[in-house]
Scaffold this motif. Structure first.
Motif, short mmCIF file in Angstrom:
data_model
loop_
_atom_site.label_atom_id
_atom_site.label_comp_id
_atom_site.label_asym_id
_atom_site.label_seq_id
_atom_site.Cartn_x
_atom_site.Cartn_y
_atom_site.Cartn_z
N ASP A 35 -2.17 0.21 3.18
CA ASP A 35 -1.97 -1.07 2.46
C ASP A 35 -3.10 -1.95 2.31
N CYS A 86 3.62 3.49 -0.40
CA CYS A 86 2.68 4.58 0.03
C CYS A 86 3.02 6.12 -0.25
N LYS A 148 -2.02 8.20 9.95
CA LYS A 148 -0.56 8.12 9.24
C LYS A 148 -0.38 9.38 8.24
N ASP A 303 -4.09 2.79 -0.21
CA ASP A 303 -3.06 3.43 -0.73
C ASP A 303 -2.08 2.78 -1.67
CA CA Z 1 1.07 1.94 2.07
#
Ligand code: CA
Length: 498
Positions: A35, A86, A148, A303
């Motif tokens: 983000d 994402c 992540k 992203d």
């Molecule tokens: Ca994201």
């Protein structure tokens, strides 16, 4: 010659060969921040009309000294595109394909199938997919995943990065946001309210004051050391959970913002940014201490557009001066920071990267990272695997890239902040096509109107028709799935140019 002497020579030659081969395969750190939009940094990423870096208010709000350091020895792009959310971006990074082609077009929900056209890949990536780390592993790389993942829902093979070509998985799983960034919370494991998104695998930091971004970095550094001990080049996919919500304030940096009148969560967001910046600096310092800096390429990227908790009420929005934010069809939804640089610049680098340079002439896209890393590693894309990106090495050197197409397409046949849309940029023109509702077409000239304020759909009917046709052709070429209205599949309607 005696057998032992022959054996010695053979061993010597083999070790020299492997040393040479390793030299030709630089280490790669793909530093992905969740983000992180184009403006979430103290490095100016936009330019003025002459192509010179231009600062905006958010560049003076955020503190990213290590991004500044990387930018000073590398090249950054003012027009680098990711998808608006994402999972489409993450699947594009792994496969080199655009989202319309790989069909992971919406973010993946860990527990359920998100709504979308029949056939959209809500199950995410599987073992059958050609992936960047699996190709690098065949090329002799140690492939390290940290942070992540969000490649597939819970219970599907792709939820574990080790099923997608990574040798090592540090804290990666099906979900896209952490329960907590605090070690005291065990990153969600020790807090009943946050256990639904408890980050796996960092038990040794539980009940400590180690912030999540720091814990992941420490583990990544330890994995790098193991690769170097084994004399293998490494590919580190450093994928921070930050700066996604929850906006937990990082105590290491909170004092830098407490005098501000901005809301607490905007201050906390700024501390998350500073935390990933420290991680970048720590990795650069570490490869330097190991003598690997000149042989380690860093690609820094976000992203999707920013989701910073800054509304117009606070003076400007999260991507200001760009229009929109994460999950919207405007530039603020899909323009992300991108910096490429060696951890140390020298004549020993495998190829040159223009230093302290802002690249404004050509676009770059999230699909290009796959092709770029394959080229520098010597790995080959399988013949039957279609890719939509190109290698960026020419652009890194400051040259124009003749292989570079001038289009970028983001296809989103789902409902979200912006719903059921395809955006198609071609040269300086950008079309936003909506499959539902009355406001079907928006057309902008990004060279004259970079912040998308004047919709030219009515005044430029010829250009509108041309771009819509090109977009429709591109969608067909990539095998796109379209939204539907009842039983009707909604394909793009070509406007009349009269
Ligand atoms: Ca994201």
């Amino acid at each position: 010659m005696k057998k032992t002497a022959v054996l010695f020579i053979q061993v010597f030659l083999i070790s020299q060969l492997s040393a040479n081969a390793k030299d030709q395969r630089p280490n790669v750190i793909l530093f992905l921040v969740d983000d992180m939009g184009l403006m979430d940094t103290s490095v100016p990423m936009l330019s003025d009309q002459e192509g010179k870096p231009k600062r905006y208010p958010l560049n003076d709000w955020y503190r990213t000294p290590n991004m500044e350091r990387l930018a000073s020895q590398g090249i950054r792009f003012s027009q680098f595109y990711a998808h608006s959310v994402c999972s489409p971006t993450r699947a594009s990074l792994m496969t080199g394909q655009n989202s319309a082609r790989h069909r992971v077009t919406q973010f993946i929900s860990p527990e359920k199938k998100n709504a979308g056209p029949k056939g959209w890949r809500w199950e995410g990536l599987t073992k059958k997919d050609v992936t960047l780390p699996s190709l690098l592993r065949k090329q002799g790389y140690q492939t390290i995943f940290a942070g992540k993942a969000h490649f597939a829902p819970t219970g599907f093979t792709g939820e574990n990065p080790r099923n997608l070509g990574f040798d090592i998985n540090i804290a990666g799983c099906s979900f896209g946001q952490p329960g907590s960034y605090y070690g005291e919370d065990g990153y969600g494991n020790l807090n009943p309210k946050r256990r639904k998104r408890a980050v796996p695998g960092l038990e040794k930091y539980h009940k400590t004051s180690v912030f999540l971004s720091e814990a992941i970095t420490l583990e990544a550094i330890s994995a790098i050391d193991k690769s170097l001990e084994n004399e293998k080049p490494f590919f580190l996919y450093m994928s921070h959970y930050a700066v996604h919500s929850p906006f937990n304030s990082d105590p290491r940096f909170a004092d830098n913002y407490k005098q501000s009148t901005k809301p607490k969560n905007a201050q906390a967001y700024a501390t998350l940014i500073e935390g990933i910046d420290k991680s970048l600096g720590d990795l650069m310092d570490h490869v330097t201490s190991k003598g690997e800096a000149e042989n380690t390429l860093i690609l820094f990227v976000g992203d999707n557009g920013s989701d910073a908790p800054l509304g117009p009420v606070h003076g400007y929005s999260s991507s200001f001066p760009l229009r929109g934010k994460k999950a919207t069809c405007y530039e603020g939804g899909m323009r992300v920071p991108f910096i490429a640089g060696w951890a140390k610049t020298s004549n020993k680098n495998m190829f040159p990267i223009a230093s302290n340079s802002l690249h404004t002439d050509q676009i770059g896209t999230i699909m290009d990272i796959y092709s770029t890393i394959l080229e520098i590693s010597g790995a080959k894309n399988p013949a039957n695997h279609v890719v939509d990106g190109v290698s960026l090495l020419k652009q890194f050197s400051g040259e124009s890239n003749p292989d570079r197409s001038d289009h970028f397409m983001c296809h989103f046949p789902h409902s979200h902040r912006s719903s059921y849309f395809t955006t198609f940029r071609k040269g300086n023109w950008k079309l936003i096509y909506r499959y539902k509702g009355k406001n079907r077409y928006e057309l902008y000239n990004l060279s004259e109107d970079p912040f998308e304020t004047r919709n030219l759909a009515k005044s430029e009917p010829g250009k509108l028709k041309e771009l819509t046709k090109r977009m429709a052709n591109r969608l067909e070429k990539e095998g796109a799935l379209y939204p539907s209205d009842g039983d009707n599949i909604l394909k793009p309607a070509i406007p009349d140019s009269n």
